[in-house]
Design a protein around this motif. Structure first.
Motif, PDB file in Angstrom:
ATOM      1  N   LEU A  60       0.830  -1.202   0.000  1.00 49.54           N
ATOM      2  CA  LEU A  60       0.000   0.000   0.000  1.00 49.54           C
ATOM      3  C   LEU A  60       0.867   1.257   0.000  1.00 49.54           C
ATOM      4  O   LEU A  60       0.622   2.192  -0.766  1.00 49.54           O
ATOM      5  CB  LEU A  60      -0.942  -0.003   1.214  1.00 49.54           C
ATOM      6  N   ARG A  63       2.326   1.701  -3.425  1.00 47.59           N
ATOM      7  CA  ARG A  63       1.329   2.199  -4.388  1.00 47.59           C
ATOM      8  C   ARG A  63       1.039   3.682  -4.157  1.00 47.59           C
ATOM      9  O   ARG A  63       0.807   4.433  -5.108  1.00 47.59           O
ATOM     10  CB  ARG A  63       0.072   1.370  -4.336  1.00 47.59           C
ATOM     11  N   LEU A  64       1.058   4.111  -2.903  1.00 47.16           N
ATOM     12  CA  LEU A  64       0.898   5.538  -2.595  1.00 47.16           C
ATOM     13  C   LEU A  64       2.042   6.343  -3.196  1.00 47.16           C
ATOM     14  O   LEU A  64       1.831   7.421  -3.749  1.00 47.16           O
ATOM     15  CB  LEU A  64       0.881   5.770  -1.083  1.00 47.16           C
ATOM     16  N   LEU A  67       1.385   6.853  -6.668  1.00 49.17           N
ATOM     17  CA  LEU A  67       0.274   7.793  -6.850  1.00 49.17           C
ATOM     18  C   LEU A  67       0.743   9.248  -6.706  1.00 49.17           C
ATOM     19  O   LEU A  67       0.127  10.154  -7.255  1.00 49.17           O
ATOM     20  CB  LEU A  67      -0.841   7.473  -5.852  1.00 49.17           C
ATOM     21  N   THR A  78      -1.776   7.924   4.394  1.00 50.03           N
ATOM     22  CA  THR A  78      -3.115   7.378   4.633  1.00 50.03           C
ATOM     23  C   THR A  78      -3.667   7.953   5.933  1.00 50.03           C
ATOM     24  O   THR A  78      -2.939   8.504   6.760  1.00 50.03           O
ATOM     25  CB  THR A  78      -3.083   5.840   4.742  1.00 50.03           C
ATOM     26  N   MET A 103      -6.739   1.092  -3.610  1.00 52.39           N
ATOM     27  CA  MET A 103      -5.464   0.675  -4.179  1.00 52.39           C
ATOM     28  C   MET A 103      -5.550  -0.729  -4.759  1.00 52.39           C
ATOM     29  O   MET A 103      -6.224  -1.594  -4.200  1.00 52.39           O
ATOM     30  CB  MET A 103      -4.358   0.711  -3.122  1.00 52.39           C
TER      31      MET A 103
END
Length: 192
Positions: A60, A63-64, A67, A78, A103
């Motif tokens: 996660l 993936r952030l 992004l 988050t 995600m």
């Protein structure tokens, strides 16, 4: 704080490379922050060791980080990270809620924040000045299509125009709205 410091050091290094080495390519990094439980272990034998983190949380955060490039942000966090901040640090940290992200590889929807304290001065000033307008924009625009009325579309267009005019006054280009529209799922309104 560490992510903000990483951004500051990266900007210093980029400036140093430009001044000393004449390197025209600036360094730019994105940081994705998430808080959760993970497994950490040392793998290998007597001659070679590797430390590995195994968890959906690591995925996660990765993936952030990816992004950040799409949304034009330097640091994304988050809600799990934001919830861990003390009231004092929360008050001192410049950030804005972007919306809820879904995600890849995760079933849970995750609220995400742009920690713009790490931005350069002009974008930072713009984001601080437009916090409330941006919040209204994301609350209206990041909903499922079937929940957005014609009046909402008019309000969204007005808010976007207001934000774009503010960005122009600060001599910056805010790509976040166009980027959010590009990665927004029309059925859920989430960023994917």
């Amino acid at each position: 704080r560490c992510a903000v410091e990483m951004q500051a050091k990266t900007q210093q290094l980029s400036l140093q490379r430009l001044c000393v080495e004449g390197n025209q390519m600036p360094l730019d990094i994105g940081v994705g922050l998430h808080h959760d439980v993970l497994s950490l272990g040392i793998l290998g034998d007597d001659k070679r060791h590797t430390c590995t983190a195994i968890s959906a949380s690591v995925n996660l955060a990765s993936r952030l980080e990816g992004l950040t490039k799409q949304l034009g942000c330097r640091v994304l966090a988050t809600e799990a990270v934001v919830d861990q901040l003390s009231p004092q640090i929360l008050k001192e940290t410049a950030m804005r809620k972007l919306g809820v992200a879904q995600m890849k590889g995760s079933l849970a929807a995750t609220p995400i924040y742009d920690v713009f304290q790490a931005d350069e001065r002009a974008p930072q000033a713009y984001k601080a000045a437009t916090l409330k307008t941006f919040e209204r924009y994301t609350k209206l625009a990041l909903r499922p299509d079937d929940q957005i009325t014609d009046a909402d579309h008019a309000d969204i267009a007005h808010l976007r125009s207001t934000l774009e005019a503010a960005a122009e006054r600060y001599s910056i280009k805010d790509v976040s709205m166009a980027a959010m529209e590009a990665v927004r799922d029309p059925k859920s309104g989430r960023l994917v």
